[in-house]
Design a protein around this motif. Structure first.
Motif, PDB file in Angstrom:
ATOM      1  N   THR A  55     -21.932  23.138  -8.751  1.00 17.63           N
ATOM      2  CA  THR A  55     -22.179  21.772  -8.305  1.00 17.63           C
ATOM      3  C   THR A  55     -21.734  20.775  -9.368  1.00 17.63           C
ATOM      4  O   THR A  55     -21.866  21.030 -10.564  1.00 17.63           O
ATOM      5  CB  THR A  55     -23.681  21.556  -8.018  1.00 17.63           C
ATOM      6  OG1 THR A  55     -24.133  22.523  -7.064  1.00 17.63           O
ATOM      7  CG2 THR A  55     -23.938  20.160  -7.469  1.00 17.63           C
ATOM      8  N   THR A  74     -21.725  17.122  -5.293  1.00 21.72           N
ATOM      9  CA  THR A  74     -20.728  17.742  -4.429  1.00 21.72           C
ATOM     10  C   THR A  74     -20.558  19.194  -4.862  1.00 21.72           C
ATOM     11  O   THR A  74     -20.648  19.498  -6.059  1.00 21.72           O
ATOM     12  CB  THR A  74     -19.377  16.999  -4.510  1.00 21.72           C
ATOM     13  OG1 THR A  74     -18.395  17.715  -3.756  1.00 21.72           O
ATOM     14  CG2 THR A  74     -18.893  16.882  -5.948  1.00 21.72           C
ATOM     15  N   PRO A  75     -20.332  20.101  -3.917  1.00 18.01           N
ATOM     16  CA  PRO A  75     -20.122  21.514  -4.276  1.00 18.01           C
ATOM     17  C   PRO A  75     -18.727  21.811  -4.808  1.00 18.01           C
ATOM     18  O   PRO A  75     -18.455  22.955  -5.165  1.00 18.01           O
ATOM     19  CB  PRO A  75     -20.385  22.244  -2.950  1.00 18.01           C
ATOM     20  CG  PRO A  75     -20.026  21.247  -1.908  1.00 18.01           C
ATOM     21  CD  PRO A  75     -20.421  19.909  -2.460  1.00 18.01           C
ATOM     22  N   LEU A  76     -17.858  20.826  -4.855  1.00 18.08           N
ATOM     23  CA  LEU A  76     -16.507  21.053  -5.387  1.00 18.08           C
ATOM     24  C   LEU A  76     -16.574  21.018  -6.907  1.00 18.08           C
ATOM     25  O   LEU A  76     -16.350  19.987  -7.551  1.00 18.08           O
ATOM     26  CB  LEU A  76     -15.547  19.993  -4.848  1.00 18.08           C
ATOM     27  CG  LEU A  76     -15.305  20.039  -3.339  1.00 18.08           C
ATOM     28  CD1 LEU A  76     -14.353  18.946  -2.906  1.00 18.08           C
ATOM     29  CD2 LEU A  76     -14.774  21.408  -2.914  1.00 18.08           C
ATOM     30  N   ASP A 200     -12.474  18.247   0.197  1.00 23.59           N
ATOM     31  CA  ASP A 200     -12.128  19.350   1.098  1.00 23.59           C
ATOM     32  C   ASP A 200     -12.444  18.904   2.526  1.00 23.59           C
ATOM     33  O   ASP A 200     -13.566  19.081   3.005  1.00 23.59           O
ATOM     34  CB  ASP A 200     -12.926  20.604   0.723  1.00 23.59           C
ATOM     35  CG  ASP A 200     -12.520  21.820   1.553  1.00 23.59           C
ATOM     36  OD1 ASP A 200     -11.621  21.678   2.405  1.00 23.59           O
ATOM     37  OD2 ASP A 200     -13.098  22.905   1.351  1.00 23.59           O
ATOM     38  N   HIS A 205     -16.577  18.394   2.422  1.00 20.36           N
ATOM     39  CA  HIS A 205     -17.119  18.234   1.078  1.00 20.36           C
ATOM     40  C   HIS A 205     -16.446  17.040   0.414  1.00 20.36           C
ATOM     41  O   HIS A 205     -15.215  16.990   0.343  1.00 20.36           O
ATOM     42  CB  HIS A 205     -16.883  19.494   0.242  1.00 20.36           C
ATOM     43  CG  HIS A 205     -17.668  20.668   0.716  1.00 20.36           C
ATOM     44  ND1 HIS A 205     -17.297  21.970   0.465  1.00 20.36           N
ATOM     45  CD2 HIS A 205     -18.827  20.746   1.443  1.00 20.36           C
ATOM     46  CE1 HIS A 205     -18.173  22.797   1.006  1.00 20.36           C
ATOM     47  NE2 HIS A 205     -19.105  22.074   1.596  1.00 20.36           N
ATOM     48  N   GLN A 206     -17.230  16.104  -0.068  1.00 21.03           N
ATOM     49  CA  GLN A 206     -16.655  14.934  -0.702  1.00 21.03           C
ATOM     50  C   GLN A 206     -16.148  15.252  -2.097  1.00 21.03           C
ATOM     51  O   GLN A 206     -16.611  16.176  -2.763  1.00 21.03           O
ATOM     52  CB  GLN A 206     -17.681  13.809  -0.761  1.00 21.03           C
ATOM     53  CG  GLN A 206     -18.875  14.079  -1.660  1.00 21.03           C
ATOM     54  CD  GLN A 206     -19.825  12.901  -1.724  1.00 21.03           C
ATOM     55  OE1 GLN A 206     -19.521  11.804  -1.264  1.00 21.03           O
ATOM     56  NE2 GLN A 206     -21.005  13.104  -2.294  1.00 21.03           N
TER      57      GLN A 206
END
Length: 318
Positions: A55, A74-76, A200, A205-206
Motif C-alpha cells: 500500500t 492506493t494498492p499500487l 490501473d 485503482h487510483q
C-alpha cells in the motif's frame, strides 16, 4: 514506529511481545509519518507519501500531528511494481542459453523471484516523461500474466526512452537451460513503475498522484497550502532514481487539471530537495531522533502495562 493507520490490535500485539516476552523496560509509539517529517528539520507540516510493499499511504501532518481521518491510500505500491515488471519481462524479454546454438527462447516459466527482485532494486528508474492522458486507457492490466501493451503504447515507450541502449542484457541462471543471457527492451526499466503514476483503470485503482489530490481535497482549507508545499516521499519504492521528481511533476499536473486545486499547483514542492537521507531510512531515523530527544510521544513502561490497554498514541505530550 508504526503507521498512524495501524490498528489497535497490532499495537497491542507489539507491546505484549516487547514488554511481556522480551522484557524491554520501556516502549514508545510514534507515528511513522511524523517521524519521517522530523528528518526535514523544522518542518512542522507536510504530506508524507509512504510507498510500502502492498500500500501507498498519503498522510497529512500539521503542527507535528498526524491527521489519519484525512489520509488516503492506493494498492499500487511495491507489490504492484513487482508484478508489473514480472509481466513485462514475461511478455517482452527473451532468453539466450549459453550452451545453446544462439537461438532465443521465451521467458515463460524461466523467471524467478530473485531475478525480478534484482532487476527491480538494481536496474529500474522512473521515466521523467509522463504518459499522455489519452494513452492511459491502453496501459493494460497490472499483473504477472496479463501485462500485454498496445502497439501504440510500446511505440511511445520506445521513442521516449532515456536509456543509453535499446536492449538491456543480464546474465542469469535458470533450472531448465542453466546459465544464459536475459535480453529485454530498455524501456521496461523506465516504465515498469508507470501504473503507480497513471493508475490501473482495469482494477479501478487510483494512482499515487490521484491519492495525493484526494487527500488535499479532504483536509481543512487553511492547511492545504502548507501541506502541498512540503511533500515528503518515503519508503522502499521511493528509492528508485527519478521517482520523487516524477511524482511531483505528476502531482502538479493533476492539480492544474482540476480548477478547484489549480491555485495550489505553484506551491507544490518536495520537503527535502537535498535528500540528506534515503527515502527508505527516513522513518527509522526520525523515530530515533524523536525517542532520543523524548519529543512528542507517550512512554509506556513495563510496570505500567497491564497487557490489555494502551495509551492513545495520538496524544502528544506538551
Amino acid at each position: 514506529m508504526l503507521s498512524a493507520l495501524a490498528p489497535v490490535r497490532l499495537r497491542l500485539a507489539v507491546a505484549r511481545v516487547l514488554l511481556g516476552n522480551l522484557r524491554v523496560p520501556q516502549l514508545s509509539f510514534y507515528p511513522a509519518s511524523v517521524a519521517a517529517l522530523m528528518t526535514c528539520g523544522s518542518v512542522q507540516a507536510g504530506l508524507v507519501i509512504d510507498c510500502g510493499h502492498r500500500t501507498v499511504s498519503v498522510t497529512p501532518v500539521y503542527e507535528a500531528r498526524a491527521l489519519p481521518p484525512y489520509a488516503t491510500s492506493t494498492p499500487l505500491a511495491g507489490l504492484a511494481l513487482f508484478d508489473n515488471l514480472w509481466g513485462l519481462l514475461q511478455n517482452y524479454a527473451r532468453f539466450t542459453p549459453a550452451s545453446g546454438n544462439g537461438d532465443d527462447v521465451e521467458c515463460h516459466d524461466l523467471l524467478s523471484d530473485s531475478v525480478v527482485t534484482h532487476i527491480m532494486t538494481k536496474m529500474l528508474l522512473a521515466s521523467p516523461i509522463a504518459l499522455p492522458e489519452k494513452m492511459r486507457a491502453n496501459l493494460g492490466v497490472v499483473g504477472r500474466n496479463e501485462c500485454v501493451l498496445s502497439d501504440e503504447l510500446v511505440s511511445f515507450y520506445e521513442s521516449s526512452s532515456t536509456c543509453t541502449g535499446t536492449v538491456t542484457r543480464l546474465t542469469i541462471d535458470t533450472e531448465r537451460y542453466g546459465r544464459g543471457l536475459l535480453l529485454f527492451p530498455s524501456w521496461i526499466r523506465e516504465r515498469a513503475a508507470e501504473p503507480l503514476f497513471s493508475g490501473d483503470p482495469a482494477a479501478d485503482h487510483q494512482s499515487i498522484p490521484d491519492a495525493v489530490v484526494q487527500c488535499i481535497g479532504r483536509v481543512p482549507v487553511d492547511t492545504r497550502r502548507a501541506l502541498i508545499a512540503n511533500v515528503l516521499v518515503v519508503g522502499g519504492v521511493a528509492d528508485l532514481p527519478g521517482f520523487r521528481h516524477r511524482l511531483l511533476h505528476d502531482i502538479v499536473a493533476r492539480l492544474h487539471r482540476d480548477s478547484r486545486w489549480s491555485a495550489l499547483a505553484a506551491d507544490a514542492a518536495l520537503a527535502d530537495e537535498s535528500q540528506a537521507f534515503a527515502p527508505s531510512d527516513r522513518s527509522w531515523i526520525g523515530t530515533s531522533l524523536a525517542v532520543a530527544a523524548k519529543i512528542g510521544t507517550v512512554e509506556l513502561s513495563r510496570d505500567d502495562f497491564d497487557g490489555c490497554t494502551l495509551p492513545d498514541w495520538t496524544t502528544i505530550s506538551q
